[in-house]
Design a protein around this motif. Structure first.
Motif, short mmCIF file in Angstrom:
data_model
loop_
_atom_site.label_atom_id
_atom_site.label_comp_id
_atom_site.label_asym_id
_atom_site.label_seq_id
_atom_site.Cartn_x
_atom_site.Cartn_y
_atom_site.Cartn_z
N THR A 199 0.82 -1.21 0.00
CA THR A 199 0.00 0.00 0.00
C THR A 199 0.85 1.25 0.00
O THR A 199 1.95 1.28 0.57
CB THR A 199 -0.92 0.03 1.23
N ASN B 272 1.01 8.16 -0.75
CA ASN B 272 1.10 9.45 -1.43
C ASN B 272 1.41 9.25 -2.91
O ASN B 272 1.64 8.13 -3.38
CB ASN B 272 2.19 10.32 -0.77
N ALA B 273 1.46 10.38 -3.64
CA ALA B 273 1.67 10.33 -5.08
C ALA B 273 3.05 9.79 -5.43
O ALA B 273 3.21 9.08 -6.44
CB ALA B 273 1.48 11.72 -5.68
N MET C 251 2.88 6.07 -5.29
CA MET C 251 2.09 5.55 -6.39
C MET C 251 2.90 5.56 -7.70
O MET C 251 2.83 4.63 -8.50
CB MET C 251 0.80 6.35 -6.56
N GLU D 194 -5.66 2.06 -7.68
CA GLU D 194 -5.64 3.49 -7.38
C GLU D 194 -6.88 3.90 -6.60
O GLU D 194 -8.00 3.70 -7.06
CB GLU D 194 -5.53 4.29 -8.67
N GLY D 195 -6.65 4.47 -5.41
CA GLY D 195 -7.74 4.99 -4.60
C GLY D 195 -8.33 3.97 -3.65
O GLY D 195 -8.15 2.75 -3.79
N GLN E 266 -8.49 4.12 5.86
CA GLN E 266 -8.48 5.46 5.25
C GLN E 266 -7.07 6.00 5.06
O GLN E 266 -6.91 7.13 4.60
CB GLN E 266 -9.29 6.43 6.14
N TYR F 52 -4.59 5.00 3.00
CA TYR F 52 -3.82 4.73 1.79
C TYR F 52 -4.38 5.41 0.54
O TYR F 52 -5.60 5.55 0.37
CB TYR F 52 -3.77 3.22 1.55
N ALA F 53 -3.45 5.78 -0.36
CA ALA F 53 -3.83 6.39 -1.63
C ALA F 53 -4.00 5.35 -2.73
O ALA F 53 -4.58 5.64 -3.78
CB ALA F 53 -2.76 7.40 -2.07
N GLY F 54 -3.51 4.15 -2.50
CA GLY F 54 -3.60 3.09 -3.50
C GLY F 54 -2.68 1.96 -3.13
O GLY F 54 -2.17 1.89 -2.01
#
Length: 425
Positions: free
Chosen positions: A128, A131-132, A135, A157-158, A169, A171-173
């Motif tokens: 996981t 942040n960007a 990713m 993603e997401g 809540q 994780y960004a992806g």
């Protein structure tokens, strides 16, 4: 100590009896020191190849060290990504090493199937990202691994894409590795030890090695000795004071793990698909659910291998940050254990003398790389040295500062990566 630490794994182990210690002088074709994943699988690989009279010595019990205490995650690859390895060691070595990046997991699955090892094997693992930057790192990882012929990854993603696997809540992806997985590591290594014995191998427990004579190939314990034609040193972070030349190459690092009470339906709600999870930070958290519905959660490191003052105090806040729903969950087991870190964060195999081999320093990826390197050692001992020579030729560096300064210098270097994690850059 004569038995396992008080862990979830020890409490649910398939085998709890002890094998006898070595007593008296014996001879062997091969003597393997250390009955963790590396030593046990080297012995098993040799037995499968027809080598006779193999003796496996263990200081406490099979799987006592990192092999029986870790997070139980099948994480493919190494502690450095494949393109970094190729840049560091050259394209030729990089292609060989990269092609083998998921071999350890393949060996484990084949072992479990061949010998009917009951170790709660579950497929799939998820990394996981917060942040960007992380990713983008996942995208690069997929591209890199595809270039080495590995195509088992899926980018998620997401939160919605993650929700079939982990509900949090934070994780960004994530990055799903369909060839990853998890299992009960102590039951795995015990099953592999039983497979070795079924092929005629001999294991002595509570037989800590006190000295190794590299010239005569004599291994001594408190009550006996083995004179062998070939020796394999697989004590990793637990081979203390026997061969100082090896100890300068690694640093013992302690990591902490705990297991909650059985959580019932909540465990499935938080981890619906049953894959294991680790995050992409330098100081990462890792977690999974067990067959009984417990959450097994680990993280943190203590350089130098000292025990944490309180595993629960160290790990529980991490778990509650990921899953606030577990604020009041009871913790039934908490333990720690040492793994071996190299300065390059890459495992090392080689020889200290003719027919005296070693393997250590899996640097946090030991479940899989131990199985790969055990096969590599067995191949070398029986005459197929191609892969072994590639790994053995890689340069190694002792930790700077010797015993006195290696811990503070490593901690100082790690602050930069911790800062990057926090800033997301």
């Amino acid at each position: 100590m004569t038995d396992h630490v008080n862990s979830y794994y020890a409490a649910t182990a398939n085998r709890k009896d002890a094998r006898p210690p070595l007593q008296g002088a014996i001879t062997a074709d091969v003597c393997v020191i250390g009955a963790g994943f590396t030593g046990t699988n080297t012995a098993l690989e040799l037995a499968e190849r027809g080598v006779k009279n193999i003796v496996l010595l263990e200081a406490v019990k099979v799987g006592f060290g990192a092999s029986g205490r870790n997070g139980g995650q099948i994480v493919n690859g190494y502690s450095r990504d494949l393109d970094v390895i190729a840049r560091t060691y050259g394209e030729s070595a990089g292609r060989v090493i990269g092609a083998l990046a998921d071999t350890g997991g393949d060996i484990i699955r084949a072992r479990v199937a061949k010998y009917g090892i009951a170790c709660a094997l579950q497929h799939g693992m998820l990394i996981t990202g917060f942040n960007a930057r992380q990713m983008r790192g996942f995208e690069h990882h997929i591209k890199t691994w595809n270039s080495f012929g590995h195509d088992q990854f899926e980018l998620l993603e997401g939160a919605a894409a993650l929700s079939p696997h982990v509900v949090s809540q934070r994780y960004a992806g994530g990055l799903l590795d369909k060839k990853g997985g998890h299992l009960h590591p102590l039951n795995l290594v015990q099953g592999e030890a039983a497979a070795f014995e079924s092929l005629g191998g001999t294991i002595f427990e509570n037989s800590a090695v006190t000295a190794v004579d590299l010239t005569t190939k004599t291994v001594k314990t408190a009550e006996g000795e083995v004179r062998a034609k070939t020796i394999v040193l697989a004590g990793n972070a637990y081979l203390h004071g026997v061969l100082p030349k090896l100890e300068t190459r690694i640093m013992p690092v302690s990591t902490q793990v705990m297991a909650t009470e059985p959580l019932g339906a909540l465990a499935t709600k938080l981890l619906p698909s049953g894959v294991c999870v680790e995050d992409a930070n330098y100081f990462l958290d890792y977690f999974r659910r067990t067959p009984e519905g417990r959450l097994l959660y680990g993280g943190g490191v203590v350089y130098g291998g000292q025990d944490a003052e309180s595993v629960i105090a160290k790990i529980r806040p991490l778990m509650e940050k990921t899953f606030p729903e577990l604020k009041h969950a009871r913790i039934d087991y908490a333990w720690n254990g040492n793994f071996a870190l190299t300065l390059t964060r890459f495992p090392q195999i080689g020889s200290l003398a003719p027919d005296v081999y070693f393997s250590h320093g899996d640097s946090g990826h030991g479940v899989t790389t131990t199985h790969l390197l055990a096969r590599t050692l067995a191949e070398a001992i029986t005459g197929d040295r191609a892969v072994y020579e590639t790994f053995a030729a890689l340069p190694y560096f002792p930790f700077p500062g010797g015993r006195l300064l290696r811990v503070p210098l490593t901690i100082a270097g790690s602050w930069w990566y911790r800062l990057r994690d926090r800033l997301g850059v």
